[in-house]
Motif scaffolding. Structure first.
Motif, short mmCIF file in Angstrom:
data_model
loop_
_atom_site.label_atom_id
_atom_site.label_comp_id
_atom_site.label_asym_id
_atom_site.label_seq_id
_atom_site.Cartn_x
_atom_site.Cartn_y
_atom_site.Cartn_z
N THR A 83 0.86 -1.19 0.00
CA THR A 83 0.00 0.00 0.00
C THR A 83 0.89 1.23 0.00
OG1 THR A 83 -1.67 -1.18 1.30
CG2 THR A 83 -1.86 1.22 1.16
N TYR A 84 0.61 2.16 -0.89
CA TYR A 84 1.41 3.38 -1.04
C TYR A 84 0.66 4.56 -0.42
CZ TYR A 84 4.55 0.86 -4.14
OH TYR A 84 5.47 -0.03 -4.65
N PHE A 85 1.42 5.41 0.29
CA PHE A 85 0.82 6.51 1.04
C PHE A 85 1.43 7.84 0.61
CE2 PHE A 85 0.43 2.75 3.62
CZ PHE A 85 -0.80 2.87 4.27
N ASP A 86 0.61 8.87 0.71
CA ASP A 86 1.06 10.25 0.53
C ASP A 86 -0.06 11.14 1.06
OD1 ASP A 86 2.50 12.54 -0.22
OD2 ASP A 86 3.06 11.70 -2.17
N THR A 87 0.17 12.43 1.06
CA THR A 87 -0.88 13.37 1.44
C THR A 87 -1.71 13.72 0.21
OG1 THR A 87 0.50 15.31 1.01
CG2 THR A 87 0.62 14.33 3.21
N ALA A 88 -2.84 14.36 0.43
CA ALA A 88 -3.71 14.75 -0.70
C ALA A 88 -3.01 15.69 -1.65
CB ALA A 88 -5.00 15.38 -0.16
N ASP A 89 -2.10 16.52 -1.13
CA ASP A 89 -1.37 17.45 -2.00
C ASP A 89 0.02 16.90 -2.38
OD1 ASP A 89 -0.21 17.66 0.46
OD2 ASP A 89 -0.20 19.85 0.54
N LEU A 90 0.24 15.61 -2.16
CA LEU A 90 1.46 14.92 -2.57
C LEU A 90 2.72 15.56 -1.99
CD1 LEU A 90 0.66 14.17 -6.33
CD2 LEU A 90 0.06 12.85 -4.30
N ALA A 91 2.73 15.70 -0.68
CA ALA A 91 3.91 16.28 -0.01
C ALA A 91 5.15 15.41 -0.23
CB ALA A 91 3.63 16.44 1.48
N LEU A 92 4.99 14.09 -0.20
CA LEU A 92 6.13 13.20 -0.45
C LEU A 92 6.52 13.22 -1.93
CD1 LEU A 92 5.11 10.22 1.84
CD2 LEU A 92 7.08 11.73 2.17
N GLY A 93 5.52 13.17 -2.78
CA GLY A 93 5.80 13.20 -4.21
C GLY A 93 6.53 14.46 -4.63
N SER A 94 6.25 15.58 -3.94
CA SER A 94 6.89 16.84 -4.30
C SER A 94 8.39 16.84 -4.03
CB SER A 94 6.24 18.01 -3.54
OG SER A 94 6.51 17.91 -2.15
N ILE A 95 8.86 15.97 -3.12
CA ILE A 95 10.30 15.84 -2.89
C ILE A 95 10.84 14.54 -3.51
CG2 ILE A 95 10.23 17.23 -0.77
CD1 ILE A 95 10.44 14.58 0.81
N LYS A 96 10.03 13.97 -4.42
CA LYS A 96 10.39 12.77 -5.16
C LYS A 96 10.69 11.59 -4.24
CE LYS A 96 11.94 15.29 -9.22
NZ LYS A 96 13.00 15.50 -10.22
N ALA A 97 9.87 11.49 -3.19
CA ALA A 97 9.96 10.37 -2.26
C ALA A 97 8.71 9.52 -2.40
CB ALA A 97 10.11 10.87 -0.82
N GLY A 98 8.87 8.22 -2.15
CA GLY A 98 7.73 7.30 -2.18
C GLY A 98 7.68 6.50 -0.90
#
Length: 510
Positions: free
Chosen positions: A39-54
């Motif tokens: 299962t993959y997690f992030d915030t609704a505004d993709l806080a992790l994705g914004s720093i290229k983290a998964g």
């Protein structure tokens, strides 16, 4: 912290049954099978994705582990990313279990932790082999399952080769042996990237035109060569992925894929003197082969335009219906989707992509270079750019395009030469003032478009041979008028273009 180094392949459905035989000659230390639920997690505004983290939680045999993968690098199908793994007792991510120093300075761990939510999941069966080759350990994993985001699902058929320890060259040698058998295609995107896209958190691939590479006068030849090769390979793979992902008419995706291949090919030729002993000469043959495999795209583009909107281009012809039927019959003879997929999963295609990826990763073209070549690589790229564009301009001026008059057939014969000339200009264009280069290139771009328009009439000339005498006569008269109009426009553009002074000559003389 570990740094994951792995090659990712998308595979055809029969690879799983062939893989055990392909691995028989290797020292297999371990072979097992496991079911993995992630299962993959992030915030609704993709806080992790914004720093290229998964961030994911993996469940396996009743045990759970959370993993964060940080920003890394990707070349071809080779992926390198730092990752941290922490065991869990409950299926809920906890960012505070990871080392504090891994997060960027302005990253609010507490706020992100409170806002985490599940976005998508992957569920697959993994067959795993642990191989030892000399002093190198490699984990080979064949995954079959699916990515799921809400009601959206996408199939997983992937093969991953991960370097556990040792020499990365052994990873590529193993991959090469597997690719020789066919059915493998280097994958530029991960399962997580596919999941983000499926969940609607990232856009599907979009068609991109090949744009100039930003260059600075201080860039040396080596930096420029590498940047151009990375750009070409990225453009190539982006449009390969886009063609496979997009339903319907995808001709433009293939045209741009070919542009990426052409850029890689042209770059190797431009810098061949500097790295001639370290470029696999087979690549040039393979790149020419691939471009030949895609040479039908010009014909496909012509036919697509001529038959668009029920043959609107032919609306003034009484024989429109007959002509349109013949053109549509020609379209049926073009390579179909299955043939193209077979090309992308073929051994020769896969080995070309793998070889380029290995060479770009190793960056070892300096080894064994003569002193003069080392100096050339370190020199500012400006002088090489001027020489290469001057050489290309000399070839163009001394071709048929420099002659007093040309007929339609001679113009069409110059299409490839003009494309190569314009590609060389694109490679180095940002070294020069924008207004100067655009002013010089525009007439030549007009000439290329005019030649393409002229060539577009070629299928119609073939059609006329299939019509009755009355219809053939009408079509031939119509074609003659079209050709005459295009030739007059081409001659005007060519006269203007030949009078212009090349911008790189003016720039270097200042």
């Amino acid at each position: 912290m570990d740094t994951e180094i792995e090659l990712k392949f998308l595979v055809s459905s029969d690879v799983g049954s062939r893989l055990p035989a392909l691995l028989q000659s290797y020292n297999i230390r371990q072979h097992d099978q496991q079911h993995l639920a992630n299962t993959y997690f992030d915030t609704a505004d993709l806080a992790l994705g914004s720093i290229k983290a998964g961030l994911r939680i993996r469940s396996q045999n009743g045990k759970m582990e959370q993993t964060v993968k940080l920003a890394g690098s990707q070349v071809g199908g080779l992926h390198q990313r730092p990752e941290h793994n922490v065991p869990l007792t409950v299926h809920s991510p906890d960012l505070f279990l990871f080392p504090e120093h891994i997060w960027p300075e302005q990253f609010n761990v507490n706020l992100v932790q409170q806002s985490l939510q599940p976005l998508f999941s992957t569920d697959f069966l993994r067959q795993r082999w642990l191989l030892t080759i000399e002093d190198t350990d490699i984990e080979l994993a064949l995954d079959s399952g699916e990515v799921q985001a809400g009601e959206q699902r996408e199939t997983i058929h992937e093969l991953e080769l991960e370097l556990v320890k040792g020499d990365v060259s052994q990873l590529f040698e193993l991959a090469d042996d597997l690719v020789k058998a066919g059915g493998l295609r280097l994958g530029a995107i991960s399962k997580a990237q596919r999941g983000y896209r499926l969940a609607g958190f990232s856009a599907p691939p979009r068609l991109q035109m090949l744009e100039p590479l930003p260059l600075a006068a201080t860039d040396n030849c080596e930096q420029t060569m590498m940047a151009l090769l990375h750009k070409g390979l990225s453009h190539w793979q982006h449009h390969e992925e886009g063609w496979l992902a997009e339903p319907g008419d995808r001709l433009e995706w293939l045209m741009q894929l070919r542009e990426g291949v052409s850029l890689v090919h042209q770059t190797l030729l431009l810098f061949g003197n500097q790295v001639s002993h370290h470029v696999n000469s087979g690549w040039i043959d393979d790149l020419l082969w691939l471009q030949q495999q895609l040479s039908w795209l010009d014909r496909a583009q012509m036919l697509a335009y001529l038959t668009a909107d029920k043959g609107h281009y032919l609306r003034r012809l009484d024989c429109q219906k007959s002509v349109l039927g013949q053109l549509q019959a020609q379209q049926q003879q073009l390579p179909d989707e299955a043939q193209l997929e077979a090309l992308f999963y073929s051994a020769r295609y896969g080995r070309l992509m793998l070889g380029l990826t290995h060479w770009l990763y190793r960056q070892d073209w300096r080894a064994g270079l003569a002193a003069s070549q080392t100096v050339q690589l370190a020199a500012p790229v400006g002088e090489l750019a001027r020489q290469r564009m001057e050489d290309s301009w000399h070839i163009l001026r001394n071709s048929a395009l420099g002659e007093p008059t040309l007929d339609g057939e001679r113009y069409i014969q110059q299409k490839g030469k003009l494309r190569r000339n314009l590609m060389i200009g694109l490679c180095f264009s940002t070294l020069y003032p924008e207004a100067d280069r655009i002013g010089f290139r525009m007439p030549w771009l007009d000439i290329l478009r005019g030649i393409e328009d002229l060539d577009m009439l070629s299928p119609l000339q073939e059609v006329s041979e299939q019509l009755d005498a009355t219809e053939a006569a009408e079509l031939e008269q119509w074609l003659a008028r079209k050709q005459q109009f295009l030739l007059e426009a081409l001659e005007q553009s060519r006269t203007q273009a030949l009078l212009m002074k090349p911008y790189w000559q003016s720039f270097t003389s200042r």
